[in-house]
Design an enzyme around this catalytic site. Structure first.
Site, PDB file in Angstrom:
ATOM      1  N   LYS A 193       0.974   8.406  22.416  1.00 13.16           N
ATOM      2  CA  LYS A 193       1.118   7.739  23.717  1.00 13.16           C
ATOM      3  C   LYS A 193       1.335   6.240  23.537  1.00 13.16           C
ATOM      4  O   LYS A 193       2.217   5.637  24.172  1.00 13.16           O
ATOM      5  CB  LYS A 193      -0.129   7.999  24.562  1.00 13.16           C
ATOM      6  CG  LYS A 193      -0.091   7.406  25.959  1.00 13.16           C
ATOM      7  CD  LYS A 193      -1.320   7.850  26.749  1.00 13.16           C
ATOM      8  CE  LYS A 193      -1.345   7.235  28.136  1.00 13.16           C
ATOM      9  NZ  LYS A 193      -1.616   5.793  28.122  1.00 13.16           N
ATOM     10  N   GLU A 194       0.545   5.623  22.660  1.00 12.74           N
ATOM     11  CA  GLU A 194       0.673   4.184  22.413  1.00 12.74           C
ATOM     12  C   GLU A 194       2.024   3.844  21.793  1.00 12.74           C
ATOM     13  O   GLU A 194       2.651   2.841  22.155  1.00 12.74           O
ATOM     14  CB  GLU A 194      -0.467   3.715  21.504  1.00 12.74           C
ATOM     15  CG  GLU A 194      -1.837   3.749  22.181  1.00 12.74           C
ATOM     16  CD  GLU A 194      -2.996   3.673  21.205  1.00 12.74           C
ATOM     17  OE1 GLU A 194      -4.112   3.367  21.651  1.00 12.74           O
ATOM     18  OE2 GLU A 194      -2.792   3.941  19.999  1.00 12.74           O
ATOM     19  N   ASP A 259     -10.949   5.985  15.179  1.00 11.77           N
ATOM     20  CA  ASP A 259     -11.770   5.044  14.404  1.00 11.77           C
ATOM     21  C   ASP A 259     -11.988   5.558  12.985  1.00 11.77           C
ATOM     22  O   ASP A 259     -11.952   4.795  12.012  1.00 11.77           O
ATOM     23  CB  ASP A 259     -13.130   4.842  15.081  1.00 11.77           C
ATOM     24  CG  ASP A 259     -13.015   4.214  16.463  1.00 11.77           C
ATOM     25  OD1 ASP A 259     -12.010   3.537  16.713  1.00 11.77           O
ATOM     26  OD2 ASP A 259     -13.931   4.401  17.279  1.00 11.77           O
TER      27      ASP A 259
END
Length: 461
Positions: A193-194, A259
């Site tokens: 998406k980014e 992360d």
């Protein structure tokens, strides 16, 4: 590789949006008399490290010597971060440290309450000066951006320029649609998406993936270009496009998976690990994390355990399998065979089959069934041994043994979405084709067959 990495303690510096993730566990078993809403009775609270702090926790869990640099407010969340992280924090009075309170009921997240200040920090120059003072002692730098105002364009550009001058890799978990502030970094780790937002592409399917990932590398002067593809794995562009396939067996919560990915990549690059191998390890770390609930860290011991598959857990009866499949909204791929002596051709065939959907089920002929089809001298290996060998492959999700001559009854019972057979079925009737939505034929690797292997062994005697 894991043994080597588990003995290393690289010094890694992390800068970014440090947050507090709070989990409020509730019992939601009744409706309020005041309005048609659930009543949440608090059972317990669990305060965890979130955002850049979760990357810190992952790096520490992997064994790194981690140091945090950041800006927090003069509030309880800021104090919590200072008490639980080794590093230096600048205090901006009146600023709210990001605090996310997730309301949990029956292992489901039902609501999230956020407290935060996303305006740009007032201490850019002080943060840059602190970075310049510390950077020379570290093997890698991680910028963890959650768009909470810490990693401003000025801060990012200054930090990347300084680290690059010292030949220290800079890894960025980006946020927002403008990646220009990260130009010159070693790599970025945007999700699909980014990446789409930054590229202004409609999709990243087929050729668009290679075009897009290459464009990111060129436009932002990256050493490596990476896009995380969720259940499809990690796409890497160095000199060409490569895909490191995902390895998750069960997905409970995707919180914090990104992360863990950047933490493993940073740890690996700090120790000189080849980039594609680093991506494969990052996938394994993500697979461990999505099998847990909430923002959690991952260790090399957990990655080792993940790779030690409990074979019997993947071998199911058709009834057990049907119950499991009803709980998942996944595209089911089915193939079948004897798989008596597993060889390279089988491995490539099954790997390709897995790529066609989310869950790969292998229907395995029982010993009695193989005898009927292949003769009294077969099978060479028992049905349990054959099932274990198949279950050992990460791309095989489940193995189910059947006694019938054909898998028709099994296919009718499970009703998979896609039925996979070898390309030699091109002009033949595929059993179960009328039950599934789609039949896919896959080319076999030339020169590999169980019969030929058996003949070769006999000839050598």
């Amino acid at each position: 590789m894991l043994e080597f990495l588990s003995q290393q303690k690289p010094k890694i510096l992390i800068i970014g949006d440090f947050m507090v993730d709070n989990y409020t566990w509730c019992d939601c078993s009744r409706i309020s008399p005041e309005a048609p809403v659930l009543v949440a009775k608090t059972l317990k609270e669990d305060k965890r490290l979130g955002g850049a702090a979760n990357v810190y926790a992952n790096l520490k869990s992997l064994g790194a010597d981690v140091f945090a640099l950041g800006v927090v407010g003069d509030d309880e969340s800021g104090k919590f971060l200072q008490e639980n992280l080794k590093g230096e924090f600048l205090i901006q009075k009146g600023r709210k440290t990001p605090f996310k309170n997730r309301i949990m009921a029956h292992n489901q997240q039902v609501l999230r309450l956020d407290e935060e200040d996303t305006s740009e920090i007032l201490l850019e120059n002080e943060l840059i000066a602190l970075f310049d003072e510390k950077i020379k002692d570290f093997k890698a730098v991680v910028l963890s951006d959650y768009a909470k105002g810490i990693l401003t364009p000025k801060v990012c550009k200054a930090l990347i320029k300084k680290a690059k001058a010292l030949n220290i890799p800079v890894l960025v978990d980006p946020k927002g649609s403008d990646f220009s502030k990260y130009s010159g970094a070693t790599l970025l780790t945007p999700n699909k998406k980014e990446a789409l937002e930054a590229l202004k592409f409609e999709n990243l399917e087929g050729e668009n993936l290679e075009k897009g990932i290459k464009k990111l590398k060129e436009d932002f002067a990256l050493r490596y270009s990476i896009i995380t593809l969720s259940e499809a794995g990690i796409a890497l562009f160095d000199k060409s496009l490569k895909i490191a396939p995902a390895k998750a067996l069960e997905v409970y919560d995707v919180t914090g998976a990104g992360d863990s990915v950047i933490a493993v990549l940073a740890f690996c690059l700090a120790n000189g690990v080849e980039i594609f191998k680093a991506c494969e390890l990052a996938n394994e770390a993500a697979a461990v994390v999505v099998g847990k609930i909430g923002s959690v860290s991952v260790s090399f011991d957990e990655i080792k355990s993940f790779n030690r598959v409990d074979f019997e857990k993947k071998i199911k009866s058709k009834e057990e399998l049907l119950t499991l499949l009803k709980q998942k909204d996944k595209k089911i791929v089915f193939t079948n065979g004897c798989f008596d002596i597993v060889h390279f051709g089988h491995i490539k065939y099954l790997e390709k089959a897995k790529r066609l959907g989310d869950v790969l089920i292998v229907g395995l002929n029982s010993d009695a069934s193989v005898k009927k089809l292949k003769g009294e001298s077969r099978p060479v290996n028992s049905e349990f041994q054959r099932a274990c060998m198949l279950a050992a492959f990460y791309f095989v999700d489940f193995v189910v043994i059947f006694d019938e001559d054909t898998p028709l009854e099994l296919i009718s019972f499970l009703k998979p979405d896609i039925l996979v057979k070898g390309a030699d079925y091109k002009d033949k009737i595929v059993v179960g084709a009328d039950i599934v939505s789609k039949v896919e034929l896959i080319d076999f690797e030339e020169g590999f067959s169980t019969s030929k292997i058996i003949e070769k062994i006999k000839d050598k005697k």
